[in-house]
Design an enzyme around this catalytic site. Structure first.
Site, PDB file in Angstrom:
ATOM      1  N   HIS A  48     -38.260 -48.376  72.782  1.00  0.00           N
ATOM      2  CA  HIS A  48     -38.076 -49.041  71.485  1.00  0.00           C
ATOM      3  C   HIS A  48     -37.088 -50.199  71.596  1.00  0.00           C
ATOM      4  O   HIS A  48     -37.328 -51.292  71.097  1.00  0.00           O
ATOM      5  CB  HIS A  48     -37.577 -48.017  70.451  1.00  0.00           C
ATOM      6  CG  HIS A  48     -37.564 -48.529  69.045  1.00  0.00           C
ATOM      7  ND1 HIS A  48     -36.606 -49.402  68.577  1.00  0.00           N
ATOM      8  CD2 HIS A  48     -38.391 -48.288  67.997  1.00  0.00           C
ATOM      9  CE1 HIS A  48     -36.832 -49.685  67.301  1.00  0.00           C
ATOM     10  NE2 HIS A  48     -37.920 -49.008  66.917  1.00  0.00           N
ATOM     11  N   ARG A  49     -35.924 -49.951  72.161  1.00  0.00           N
ATOM     12  CA  ARG A  49     -34.879 -50.935  72.454  1.00  0.00           C
ATOM     13  C   ARG A  49     -34.080 -51.413  71.233  1.00  0.00           C
ATOM     14  O   ARG A  49     -33.193 -52.240  71.380  1.00  0.00           O
ATOM     15  CB  ARG A  49     -35.457 -52.157  73.197  1.00  0.00           C
ATOM     16  CG  ARG A  49     -36.058 -51.797  74.546  1.00  0.00           C
ATOM     17  CD  ARG A  49     -36.132 -53.012  75.445  1.00  0.00           C
ATOM     18  NE  ARG A  49     -37.084 -54.019  74.963  1.00  0.00           N
ATOM     19  CZ  ARG A  49     -37.334 -55.158  75.587  1.00  0.00           C
ATOM     20  NH1 ARG A  49     -36.700 -55.422  76.730  1.00  0.00           N
ATOM     21  NH2 ARG A  49     -38.203 -56.025  75.116  1.00  0.00           N
ATOM     22  N   ASP A  50     -34.366 -50.901  70.046  1.00  0.00           N
ATOM     23  CA  ASP A  50     -33.555 -51.284  68.880  1.00  0.00           C
ATOM     24  C   ASP A  50     -33.470 -50.118  67.883  1.00  0.00           C
ATOM     25  O   ASP A  50     -33.698 -50.287  66.685  1.00  0.00           O
ATOM     26  CB  ASP A  50     -34.136 -52.524  68.205  1.00  0.00           C
ATOM     27  CG  ASP A  50     -33.148 -53.166  67.220  1.00  0.00           C
ATOM     28  OD1 ASP A  50     -31.945 -52.847  67.306  1.00  0.00           O
ATOM     29  OD2 ASP A  50     -33.583 -53.952  66.362  1.00  0.00           O
ATOM     30  N   ILE A  51     -33.132 -48.957  68.401  1.00  0.00           N
ATOM     31  CA  ILE A  51     -33.006 -47.789  67.520  1.00  0.00           C
ATOM     32  C   ILE A  51     -31.662 -47.847  66.809  1.00  0.00           C
ATOM     33  O   ILE A  51     -30.606 -47.997  67.433  1.00  0.00           O
ATOM     34  CB  ILE A  51     -33.123 -46.481  68.335  1.00  0.00           C
ATOM     35  CG1 ILE A  51     -34.522 -46.365  68.927  1.00  0.00           C
ATOM     36  CG2 ILE A  51     -32.815 -45.269  67.467  1.00  0.00           C
ATOM     37  CD1 ILE A  51     -34.702 -45.183  69.844  1.00  0.00           C
ATOM     38  N   ASN A  55     -33.523 -49.082  61.199  1.00  0.00           N
ATOM     39  CA  ASN A  55     -34.925 -49.075  61.622  1.00  0.00           C
ATOM     40  C   ASN A  55     -35.561 -47.690  61.493  1.00  0.00           C
ATOM     41  O   ASN A  55     -36.622 -47.437  62.046  1.00  0.00           O
ATOM     42  CB  ASN A  55     -35.045 -49.550  63.070  1.00  0.00           C
ATOM     43  CG  ASN A  55     -34.865 -51.052  63.178  1.00  0.00           C
ATOM     44  OD1 ASN A  55     -35.021 -51.779  62.193  1.00  0.00           O
ATOM     45  ND2 ASN A  55     -34.515 -51.529  64.368  1.00  0.00           N
TER      46      ASN A  55
END
Length: 631
Positions: A48-51, A55
């Site tokens: 995912h890289r943007d938890i 979000n």
């Protein structure tokens, strides 16, 4: 995708009600949904890289339950467990330190990143959800002191889950537990903290992989919670175990939280004794709730609920009108107010559980008194009816018949045992009166708890403060205020401060002080209960010992009388053939009278022996009934 109408997890955490983290039930929902979403991503080879909480969207299910969904896959990409990536995305507070160094500090480095960077972000998100704040906070905040932020995350010792710098250029302080303001129970915290410690690990070689993360989080989610109120300690515990675990494992889990050894653990549930066999499944334990827990007994000293005074977390308004600052201050004060409301409810519920548990103990002790008194009085009745006739005294004094002297001594011992049983009966009656008096005190105390209106007073203050807070929230979006509006704003600040002061005053004087006084009283009552329990045990042992001894005495007496009767019959038969004996120097009863008397006495003793045997059987059955728990 379906419309998520309830905002994001961040908006939930931004609400003043959740300033100190989510309630336990809601946190478990977040954990379950995040783990399920991440498991789906890993099954499909996606990172995912943007938890972050912003979000994770929330919607409400058909039955009113929260459902959280991972969203915003703009930074996501396909990546297997053994692959790396070098591009940097994400929100800096939730970034893995290696990515933070490159993306935020702009330092050149050739590190490649793996799928475990999502685990770091999950760790920060879960900590935020559990506590209402970020785990790593430099002085001035993460956005203002980026170098210290990087130092905190990279210098964090193994096992630490949070770090903070309290003052400018001050030392870094590490925390290995969740803060005391957290709403999660110690039972859940003990399961969660090791997970946070192992995914908030900078060195990727030491950090858990997703397989272990999923295994450990699934282990938590598959557990059931058993609510246990330690009556002696006056603390409610949440014990997380698997449904297939044995009672022995449950007792060990209770031991870890209460320090009460399994052999000293005795339980009541809804007023009834619970006999828990260590070898059976924990599924046999009754369904519990926070308001209807198992009640645990021990001899520990009451310590009560440990909590942080909400007044310590109340910020102060700046003198001038600053719409953004005033809004932030009002939000912080309101958050402390909601924390005070939660604590007030917990303290009041704790008093109710203490009084209810003591009431049940009184009932158990009263039942023990009734059983012991019944046995003592029954035994006394048998002995009294048997010893009412002293016709044997005329023959017991005959010096030439040694057996009659022994019989007289045994009857004297039976009279002594009857006196002991009489004293025991009187003692038990006095204990019953003392317990009844204590029960009346408990009824009065419970009435006072039910009449307490501190919760309503705090709630009333919060409602008014919330109205002003919403006004401040609207005002901060405006470029400025007119003169009249500014005066109204100043008045609102004064009213808000007055309401906050009143709220905290009610909390301290009506909630905390009463709770502390109730703990002192509870400790005294528990000592009385413990002493009464031990006293009843001693009395019960005395009654049982008297019955046992009386049975032995009666058997000996019966044997002597039977032997005498048999001897007299033989003497009578010989006397019919022999010459009349010389006249005795003092009068003595005829053999015929002596024989009749011995036969009467023998029959009476046999009846008494039979009654004592029946009485012993009653005692044996009572001994097999579980005793009241130690308190």
């Amino acid at each position: 995708m379906e419309y998520c109408s309830s905002g994001s997890l961040l908006s939930v955490l931004e609400s003043p009600e959740n300033a100190f983290g989510l309630p336990e039930d809601e946190f478990l929902v977040v954990l379950r949904c995040v783990v399920a979403g991440m498991n789906h991503l890993r099954e499909n080879g996606i990172v995912h890289r943007d938890i972050k909480p912003g979000n994770i969207m929330r919607l409400v299910g058909e039955e009113g339950q929260s459902i959280y969904k991972l969203t915003d896959f703009g930074a996501a990409r396909e990546l297997d467990d053994d692959e790396k990536f070098v591009s940097v995305y994400g929100t800096e507070e939730y970034l893995h330190p290696d990515m933070y160094e490159r993306a935020v500090l702009r330092k050149p480095q050739q590190k490649a990143f793996g799928v475990t960077v999502d685990l770091w972000s999950i760790g920060v998100t879960l900590y935020h959800a559990a506590t209402g704040s970020l785990p790593f906070i430099p002085f001035g905040g993460p956005r203002r002191n980026k170098e210290i932020m990087y130092r905190i995350t990279t210098e964090k010792p193994a096992g630490a889950i949070a770090g903070a710098q309290r003052r400018e250029n001050g030392p870094l302080e590490w925390s290995y537990t969740l803060p005391i303001t957290c709403q999660l129970s110690l039972g859940l915290q003990s399961q969660l903290v090791p997970i946070l410690a192992n995914i908030l690990e900078v060195e990727q070689a030491k950090c858990w992989g997703f397989d272990q993360f999923f295994a450990e989080t699934s282990d938590i989610l598959q557990r059931v919670v058993i609510h246990v109120f330690s009556l002696s300690q006056a603390v409610l515990h949440h014990v997380y175990i698997h449904a297939h675990n044995t009672i022995a494992i449950f007792q060990e889990a209770v031991h870890k939280q209460t320090s009460v050894a399994p052999r000293h653990q005795e339980y009541l549930f809804e007023g009834h004794l619970c006999v828990l066999e260590p070898s059976i499944s924990a599924q046999h334990i009754a369904h519990t709730t926070t308001s209807s827990p198992l009640t645990l007994f021990s001899t520990a000293i009451p310590k009560g609920l440990a909590f942080r005074d909400p007044a310590l977390d109340v910020p102060k308004f700046v003198p001038k009108v600053d719409l953004q600052a005033d809004y932030n201050t009002a939000k912080g004060v309101l958050g402390a107010g909601y924390q005070a409301l939660r604590l007030a409810r917990v303290l009041l519920d704790g008093q109710e559980l203490m009084l209810r548990g003591l009431h049940w103990v009184m009932e158990v002790l009263q039942a023990t008194c009734r059983r012991t008194l019944e046995v003592a009085r029954t035994s006394l009745l048998y002995l009294s009816s048997s010893l009412g006739t002293e016709r044997s005294s005329s023959v017991a004094g005959m010096p030439e018949i040694q057996e009659l002297k022994v019989a007289a001594e045994l009857r004297s011992r039976l009279r002594t045992l009857a006196e002991v049983l009489s004293r025991c009966s009187q003692n038990i009656t006095e204990t019953q009166e003392s317990l009844s008096s204590l029960s009346q005190e408990l009824v009065k105390s419970r009435d006072q708890v039910h009449e307490d209106r501190s919760i309503q007073q705090i709630q009333c203050c919060l409602d008014k403060m919330n109205f002003i807070y919403k006004q401040f929230k609207k005002s901060r979006m405006r470029p400025g205020l007119g003169y009249n509006e500014e005066q109204i704003h100043k008045l609102d600040k004064m009213n808000f401060s007055h309401l906050a002061k009143r709220l905290l005053q009610v909390f301290q004087e009506e909630c905390v002080q009463k709770y502390q006084a109730s703990l002192v009283t509870h400790g005294k009552r528990m000592r009385v209960v413990h002493e009464t329990r031990n006293h009843l045990r001693l009395v019960g042992c005395s009654v049982a010992a008297c019955n046992t001894e009386a049975q032995g005495v009666q058997e000996s007496l019966s044997k002597i009388l039977e032997d005498l009767s048999h001897q007299l019959l033989q003497d009578r038969a010989k006397g019919a053939q022999a010459s009349p004996p010389p006249i005795a120097p003092y009068p003595s009863p005829t053999p015929k009278d002596l024989l009749l008397h011995m036969q009467e006495l023998c029959e009476g003793m046999k009846l008494l022996a039979s009654d004592l045997l029946d009485n012993n059987r009653i005692i044996e059955r009572l001994n097999r009934v579980p005793a009241a728990p130690d308190v």
